[in-house]
Design an enzyme around this catalytic site. Structure first.
Site, PDB file in Angstrom:
ATOM      1  N   TRP A  61      37.872   3.602  -4.554  1.00 28.09           N
ATOM      2  CA  TRP A  61      36.446   3.444  -4.715  1.00 28.09           C
ATOM      3  C   TRP A  61      35.640   4.331  -4.817  1.00 28.09           C
ATOM      4  O   TRP A  61      35.806   5.646  -5.183  1.00 28.09           O
ATOM      5  CB  TRP A  61      36.012   2.156  -3.140  1.00 28.09           C
ATOM      6  CG  TRP A  61      36.282   2.966  -2.318  1.00 28.09           C
ATOM      7  CD1 TRP A  61      36.544   4.315  -1.768  1.00 28.09           C
ATOM      8  CD2 TRP A  61      35.089   2.907  -0.479  1.00 28.09           C
ATOM      9  NE1 TRP A  61      36.169   4.253  -1.222  1.00 28.09           N
ATOM     10  CE2 TRP A  61      35.681   3.797   0.006  1.00 28.09           C
ATOM     11  CE3 TRP A  61      34.936   2.680  -0.284  1.00 28.09           C
ATOM     12  CZ2 TRP A  61      35.227   3.829   1.859  1.00 28.09           C
ATOM     13  CZ3 TRP A  61      34.275   1.444   0.764  1.00 28.09           C
ATOM     14  CH2 TRP A  61      34.664   2.652   1.600  1.00 28.09           C
ATOM     15  N   ASN A  62      34.212   3.974  -6.020  1.00 32.63           N
ATOM     16  CA  ASN A  62      33.019   5.051  -5.845  1.00 32.63           C
ATOM     17  C   ASN A  62      32.330   4.466  -5.639  1.00 32.63           C
ATOM     18  O   ASN A  62      31.492   2.970  -4.270  1.00 32.63           O
ATOM     19  CB  ASN A  62      33.183   4.624  -7.620  1.00 32.63           C
ATOM     20  CG  ASN A  62      34.926   5.183  -7.604  1.00 32.63           C
ATOM     21  OD1 ASN A  62      35.105   6.249  -8.029  1.00 32.63           O
ATOM     22  ND2 ASN A  62      35.013   4.282  -8.393  1.00 32.63           N
ATOM     23  N   HIS A  69      17.080  -0.470 -14.726  1.00 35.53           N
ATOM     24  CA  HIS A  69      16.814  -1.110 -16.123  1.00 35.53           C
ATOM     25  C   HIS A  69      17.524  -0.219 -17.045  1.00 35.53           C
ATOM     26  O   HIS A  69      17.686   0.456 -18.094  1.00 35.53           O
ATOM     27  CB  HIS A  69      16.293  -0.895 -16.508  1.00 35.53           C
ATOM     28  CG  HIS A  69      14.349  -1.875 -15.576  1.00 35.53           C
ATOM     29  ND1 HIS A  69      14.193  -3.262 -16.040  1.00 35.53           N
ATOM     30  CD2 HIS A  69      13.847  -1.864 -14.386  1.00 35.53           C
ATOM     31  CE1 HIS A  69      13.328  -3.812 -15.319  1.00 35.53           C
ATOM     32  NE2 HIS A  69      13.134  -2.665 -14.304  1.00 35.53           N
ATOM     33  N   HIS A  73      20.659  -5.960 -18.548  1.00 33.12           N
ATOM     34  CA  HIS A  73      20.292  -6.148 -17.495  1.00 33.12           C
ATOM     35  C   HIS A  73      19.248  -6.574 -17.591  1.00 33.12           C
ATOM     36  O   HIS A  73      18.619  -7.529 -18.956  1.00 33.12           O
ATOM     37  CB  HIS A  73      19.644  -4.883 -16.953  1.00 33.12           C
ATOM     38  CG  HIS A  73      18.003  -4.196 -17.968  1.00 33.12           C
ATOM     39  ND1 HIS A  73      18.819  -2.904 -19.172  1.00 33.12           N
ATOM     40  CD2 HIS A  73      16.787  -4.185 -17.998  1.00 33.12           C
ATOM     41  CE1 HIS A  73      17.259  -2.764 -19.734  1.00 33.12           C
ATOM     42  NE2 HIS A  73      16.197  -2.828 -18.957  1.00 33.12           N
ATOM     43  N   HIS A  79       7.908  -6.513 -12.672  1.00 31.40           N
ATOM     44  CA  HIS A  79       8.438  -5.079 -13.493  1.00 31.40           C
ATOM     45  C   HIS A  79       8.093  -4.651 -14.901  1.00 31.40           C
ATOM     46  O   HIS A  79       7.300  -3.708 -14.513  1.00 31.40           O
ATOM     47  CB  HIS A  79       9.714  -5.546 -14.685  1.00 31.40           C
ATOM     48  CG  HIS A  79       9.787  -3.703 -15.729  1.00 31.40           C
ATOM     49  ND1 HIS A  79      10.385  -2.748 -14.958  1.00 31.40           N
ATOM     50  CD2 HIS A  79      10.503  -4.334 -16.744  1.00 31.40           C
ATOM     51  CE1 HIS A  79      10.578  -2.630 -16.440  1.00 31.40           C
ATOM     52  NE2 HIS A  79      10.903  -2.879 -17.549  1.00 31.40           N
TER      53      HIS A  79
END
Length: 257
Positions: A61-62, A69, A73, A79
């Site tokens: 896993w990481n 954004h 996306h 925003h």
């Protein structure tokens, strides 16, 4: 047969093709570069936690680090300052995340002029051939810019005067926001606005008008050339980040074959 069972069977037997409109997310993903003194998002990074070793013998896993954004996306209304009282990305109704889509293909024009702008007359001409824009749906604007997505320098296409990428005129952005029933606009470029949109009136009109009208944006799409002008359905669920202004998203299109 129920509608949902028919959908699943259609996908399994190839009657409905699922097309990925998403650019892979990596440290090479192009990101918007704003001039000083403005802040910039961080590039995407992947940091290994363990990989079948003494840090974790049976699992890999990481940690990831990225901006809201970055890459393909979703832009939520909050925003932009004009949408500051609107929905954050976690508040977008889930029913709006599965919607019809149409494709306006101006790749030939953008191929001749990197500063090419979609104008109202282009959309009106498209409607004369294909019919009205879909209520609650997406207008996907094809410019062919996804061909440069693996080359960040060419993708951003900046020189001493700033970036040069195709987009939408201020007049058209206002018209799409105020006079059409679409839920939002999707593009192949780094953002929904043209590269030169910092010099428009208002600056960044797609963000200003569309997000201010409670509509949405999708960016850095690819494979729009595989979609019909009408008839596709887009599935675009962002992460429900509380208070978030946007999110990376896996955008899929369903197309009957």
């Amino acid at each position: 047969m129920s509608v949902l069972r028919g959908l699943v069977e259609g996908i399994r037997n190839g009657g409905i093709e699922v097309i990925d409109l998403t650019a892979p997310l990596s440290e090479k993903t192009p990101i918007l570069q704003l001039p000083e003194p403005f802040g910039n998002t961080v590039p995407f990074t992947l940091k290994e936690i363990s990989r079948y070793d003494d840090r974790g013998p049976a699992w890999y896993w990481n940690d990831i680090s990225t901006g809201e954004h970055t890459g393909t996306h979703f832009d939520a209304p909050v925003h932009w300052v004009t949408g500051r009282d609107g929905e954050d990305v976690s508040q977008v109704p889930v029913g709006r995340l599965i919607a019809p889509a149409v494709v306006l293909d101006l790749a030939a024009e953008a191929g001749k002029d990197p500063d090419f702008l979609l104008r109202v007359e282009h959309v009106e001409a498209w409607q004369e051939t294909h019919g009205p824009l879909p209520e609650g749906g997406w207008l996907l604007y094809r410019t062919g810019w996804d061909a440069y997505a693996d080359d960040p320098e060419r993708f951003l296409n900046a020189d001493g005067t700033g970036p040069h990428t195709p987009g939408i005129s201020a007049e058209c952005a206002r018209w799409l926001a105020e006079e059409t029933p679409i839920a939002g606009v999707g593009v192949e470029t780094v953002g929904t606005d043209a590269g030169a949109a910092h010099g428009f009136d208002p600056a960044f009109p797609c963000h200003s008008f569309l997000l201010g009208a409670g509509k949405y944006g999708l960016t850095q799409l690819r494979n729009l050339d595989r979609l019909p002008a009408t008839g596709a359905v887009v599935v675009a669920p962002p992460l429900p980040i509380l208070g978030g202004s946007g999110s990376p998203v896996r955008v899929l299109a369903l197309v009957e074959r």
